[in-house]
Design an enzyme around this catalytic site. Structure first.
Site, short mmCIF file in Angstrom:
data_model
loop_
_atom_site.label_atom_id
_atom_site.label_comp_id
_atom_site.label_asym_id
_atom_site.label_seq_id
_atom_site.Cartn_x
_atom_site.Cartn_y
_atom_site.Cartn_z
N HIS A 1 0.99 -1.36 -0.09
CA HIS A 1 -0.26 0.49 0.01
C HIS A 1 0.74 1.14 0.27
O HIS A 1 1.73 1.53 0.96
CB HIS A 1 -1.04 0.17 1.28
CG HIS A 1 -1.90 1.24 1.36
ND1 HIS A 1 -2.25 1.85 1.54
CD2 HIS A 1 -3.20 0.81 0.63
CE1 HIS A 1 -2.99 2.88 1.27
NE2 HIS A 1 -3.71 1.83 0.83
N ARG B 1 -2.33 0.57 -7.43
CA ARG B 1 -1.81 0.94 -5.81
C ARG B 1 -0.07 1.24 -5.89
O ARG B 1 1.05 1.27 -5.34
CB ARG B 1 -2.35 0.04 -4.35
CG ARG B 1 -3.40 0.85 -4.38
CD ARG B 1 -3.95 -0.42 -3.14
NE ARG B 1 -4.73 0.36 -2.05
CZ ARG B 1 -5.84 -0.53 -1.65
NH1 ARG B 1 -5.50 -1.35 -1.22
NH2 ARG B 1 -6.77 0.45 -0.44
N HIS C 1 0.48 -4.39 2.46
CA HIS C 1 -0.97 -4.69 2.90
C HIS C 1 -1.76 -6.06 2.49
O HIS C 1 -2.60 -6.00 3.09
CB HIS C 1 -1.43 -3.53 1.75
CG HIS C 1 -2.99 -2.27 2.00
ND1 HIS C 1 -2.86 -3.02 3.18
CD2 HIS C 1 -3.93 -2.75 0.65
CE1 HIS C 1 -4.22 -2.38 3.63
NE2 HIS C 1 -4.46 -2.35 2.20
N HIS C 2 -1.66 -6.45 1.30
CA HIS C 2 -3.00 -7.48 1.01
C HIS C 2 -2.00 -8.78 0.26
O HIS C 2 -1.51 -8.04 -0.65
CB HIS C 2 -3.44 -7.10 -0.07
CG HIS C 2 -5.12 -7.14 0.15
ND1 HIS C 2 -6.04 -7.75 0.79
CD2 HIS C 2 -5.18 -8.71 -1.45
CE1 HIS C 2 -6.87 -8.80 0.00
NE2 HIS C 2 -6.84 -8.79 -0.89
N ARG D 1 -7.39 10.67 -1.09
CA ARG D 1 -5.88 11.26 -2.79
C ARG D 1 -6.56 11.15 -3.70
O ARG D 1 -7.33 12.04 -4.16
CB ARG D 1 -5.06 9.94 -3.05
CG ARG D 1 -3.50 10.08 -2.49
CD ARG D 1 -2.18 8.65 -2.95
NE ARG D 1 -3.00 7.59 -2.02
CZ ARG D 1 -2.90 6.76 -2.98
NH1 ARG D 1 -2.86 6.77 -4.03
NH2 ARG D 1 -3.19 6.12 -1.94
N ARG E 1 -5.02 -5.82 -6.26
CA ARG E 1 -6.46 -4.98 -6.02
C ARG E 1 -6.32 -3.86 -6.11
O ARG E 1 -5.84 -3.14 -5.69
CB ARG E 1 -6.14 -6.04 -3.95
CG ARG E 1 -7.99 -5.65 -3.76
CD ARG E 1 -8.06 -5.94 -2.74
NE ARG E 1 -6.42 -5.58 -1.34
CZ ARG E 1 -6.99 -3.89 -1.15
NH1 ARG E 1 -8.19 -3.36 -1.44
NH2 ARG E 1 -6.23 -3.82 -0.42
N GLU F 1 -6.28 5.94 0.81
CA GLU F 1 -6.53 6.76 -0.52
C GLU F 1 -8.10 7.22 -0.89
O GLU F 1 -7.37 8.07 -1.99
CB GLU F 1 -5.85 5.03 -1.99
CG GLU F 1 -7.02 4.41 -2.36
CD GLU F 1 -6.30 2.97 -2.98
OE1 GLU F 1 -5.58 3.70 -3.57
OE2 GLU F 1 -7.17 2.14 -3.03
#
Length: 587
Positions: free
Chosen positions: A382, A419, A521-522, A398, A561, A395
């Site tokens: 991320h 991302r 992050h993921h 943004r 993602r 996010e």
């Protein structure tokens, strides 16, 4: 003269008496044979998001009551931790209590505040710390249910709600002491297309556009059929959550999206704690049993089908839960650095936004049962996390208008790219650091930003000169960058970086600057599933009685993602897993 001396003497005596009385009241010694000076004492300590406050009431020989005000802590994480700590301190009348895994910072603050309050009460704190909390010895016996679910995160709880609503008996096993998993940390929202909320807001969006955005964002590595199921069921997922009381009525834009489709709470606050709360409340209403601090060790197999799980409780005692179906919803492996580095050697040393329980256990359990893996090498970082704590900044900031500057005070990317691209662009900057620039206008419209500011993550700057000082750049460079961006917003065209969604021109202060760096992050890869969440074996066939949903699976997101799709994933496929398992069991 004598009269004056007499008055002065009396005044001096009075002052000394008052001083003695005041000191005695504040620092009154504990009576001989007593443990505390009776009364009520308060103390505050810094937690994860701000201070926590405790109020402790004691008699001469007993800690009578403890109240905890979590203030700005995340209720779903800190709340259960506070309950457990207070219960142990009162039960054992001592401070030999461990912090709660998954809520370490909050529980450390709660314990420190209790300790400070007791010290104010005259307690022998070191003696109290030596009174170790006695572990509750839980009775161990095998259990039975129609369906057993591994993991009480968003996917597992959604599956349990659906299965229980269809009349099936359900047991959830959760290795952590709190429910929610990574869902507790979801800060953005839930993506969905063609929703009634978008329609009310006049937002034109289609399922086809949502599909195309996600397929492109996933570098066309997504499983097309899984992706189709997610996007086509997304609007219903939002409606379902709102029927449970989630109140996801605000629509914003996130990176990689053509149109605004990320649905959040009305005030723009984090979606995760809201989702966890409404699902947990529904599970209580349905009477679903959740076994906390209970770890699934293996999947029981009978006649080639999943038939339950063998588990281990917090005392290390094993027992079996016999079931007709098993749903794995234990999340990804973002907090397991060895596993991350095993699949991606280039990610050595990265921090993580994940909770401590995201260690890939369910993936290993599935493999032991013969499951195939899908997209396991795809791991996302991320772009905007706190460099020190790994805390993630949504996010959505943004999407609402924030821009990124480097330490030279210059923009360097379209902030609304996917991302992986924004992360890569930040890592190219000096020290792999960037600065998210927001302002007062954004703060008034976004509760998440207001929360970051309150929690101390942001630096407030009255002027652009202060912004330059905060990030270590030349004032002229910052002024030029901000002027260019203001002109781009006015013109409706970002000639420099091609950002298409230009909302705030950030022309007015005060400004709030968030220092950011990418963090793990993921994990997009995991167990291979079909469109009805059956776990697929290495031979390519469905493993009877075994289902999976959420981040423990692969295929949905492809190589990257899109922000807002994690919650869509866990709700859509969690619900499908619960329904499929229940319906295939029959009456």
């Amino acid at each position: 003269m004598k009269r004056m001396k007499k008055h002065l003497s009396m005044l001096l005596i009075l002052v000394v008496a008052l001083a003695a009385f005041g000191c005695g009241k504040k620092e009154e010694a504990v009576k001989e044979g007593a443990l505390y000076t009776p009364g009520t004492y308060t103390a505050e300590e810094k937690g994860h998001n701000g201070n926590v406050k405790v109020t402790v009431t004691v008699t001469e020989d007993k800690i009578e009551n403890i109240e905890v005000d979590l203030m700005d802590e995340t209720e779903g994480i800190a709340g259960p931790a506070a309950e457990k700590i207070v219960d142990l301190v009162l039960k054992n009348q001592g401070l030999g209590v461990d912090t709660v895994s998954g809520a370490t910072v909050s529980s450390t603050a709660i314990l420190a505040a209790i300790t400070a309050a007791l010290k104010e009460a005259g307690a022998d704190v070191e003696a109290l710390k030596n009174i170790k909390a006695e572990e509750e010895v839980l009775e161990v016996s095998d259990k039975e249910a129609d369906i057993v679910i591994i993991g009480a995160g968003g996917a597992g709880m959604a599956a349990a709600v659906e299965a229980a609503s269809l009349g099936k008996s359900v047991i959830i096993v959760e290795k952590m002491p709190i429910v929610g998993g990574n869902t507790n940390r979801a800060t953005g929202g839930i993506n969905a297309a063609e929703t009634s909320i978008q329609e009310q807001e006049g937002i034109e969006d289609t399922i086809e556009t949502y599909y195309d955005d996600t397929f492109k964002g996933g570098k066309e590595e997504n499983d097309p059929e899984l992706l189709k199921v997610m996007v086509e069921n997304s609007a219903e997922a939002v409606d379902w959550l709102n029927e449970l009381g989630a109140g996801l009525t605000r629509v914003s834009l996130s990176g990689g999206a053509t149109n605004p489709r990320i649905h959040t709470p009305e005030d723009g606050s984090a979606v995760g704690p809201v989702v966890v709360k409404v699902l947990e409340n529904k599970l209580k209403e349905l009477g679903v049993e959740i076994l906390m601090e209970t770890t699934a060790k293996s999947i029981i197999e009978e006649n080639g089908a999943a038939a339950g799980v063998e588990v281990e409780n917090v005392n290390g005692n094993s027992f079996k839960i016999h079931a007709k179906a098993v749903i794995i919803a234990s999340g990804g492996f973002g907090a397991n650095s060895d596993m991350v580095e095993g699949f991606r050697a280039d990610l050595v040393g990265f921090s993580t936004t994940n909770h401590a329980g995201a260690t890939g256990d369910g993936i290993e359990l599935g493999q032991e049962a013969g499951a195939a893996l899908d997209d396991i090498e795809f791991i996302q970082i991320h772009p905007t996390t706190d460099p020190e704590s790994g805390y993630m900044f949504t996010e959505g900031l943004r999407g609402d208008g924030a821009i990124l500057l480097n330490s030279q005070g210059m923009r360097f990317t379209d902030e609304l790219l996917t991302r992986d691209v924004v992360s890569a662009n930040i890592l190219k900057q000096e020290g792999g650091i960037a600065y998210l620039v927001t302002n007062e206008e954004m703060k008034e419209e976004n509760a998440a930003l207001a929360g970051y500011i309150k929690k101390g993550y942001a630096t407030e700057c009255a002027t652009l000169a202060d912004v330059a000082k905060a990030i270590g750049a030349e004032e002229a460079a910052v002024v030029e960058s901000m002027a260019k961006y203001k002109d781009a917003v006015a013109a409706g065209t970002d000639a420099e970086f091609g950002r298409e969604h230009l909302t705030q021109d950030l022309s007015e202060g005060p400004y709030y600057i968030l220092k950011v760096t990418p963090g793990i992050h993921h994990t997009m890869g995991g167990l291979k599933i079909d469109t009805t969440t059956h776990v697929i074996s290495a031979e390519g066939s469905a493993i009877k009685g075994l289902y999976a949903a959420g981040e423990v699976t692969g295929g949905v997101h492809g190589a990257n993602r899109i922000g807002g799709n994690a919650v869509t994933d866990i709700i859509v496929f969690g619900r499908i897993a619960g329904k499929t398992a229940a319906e295939e069991l029959g009456n």
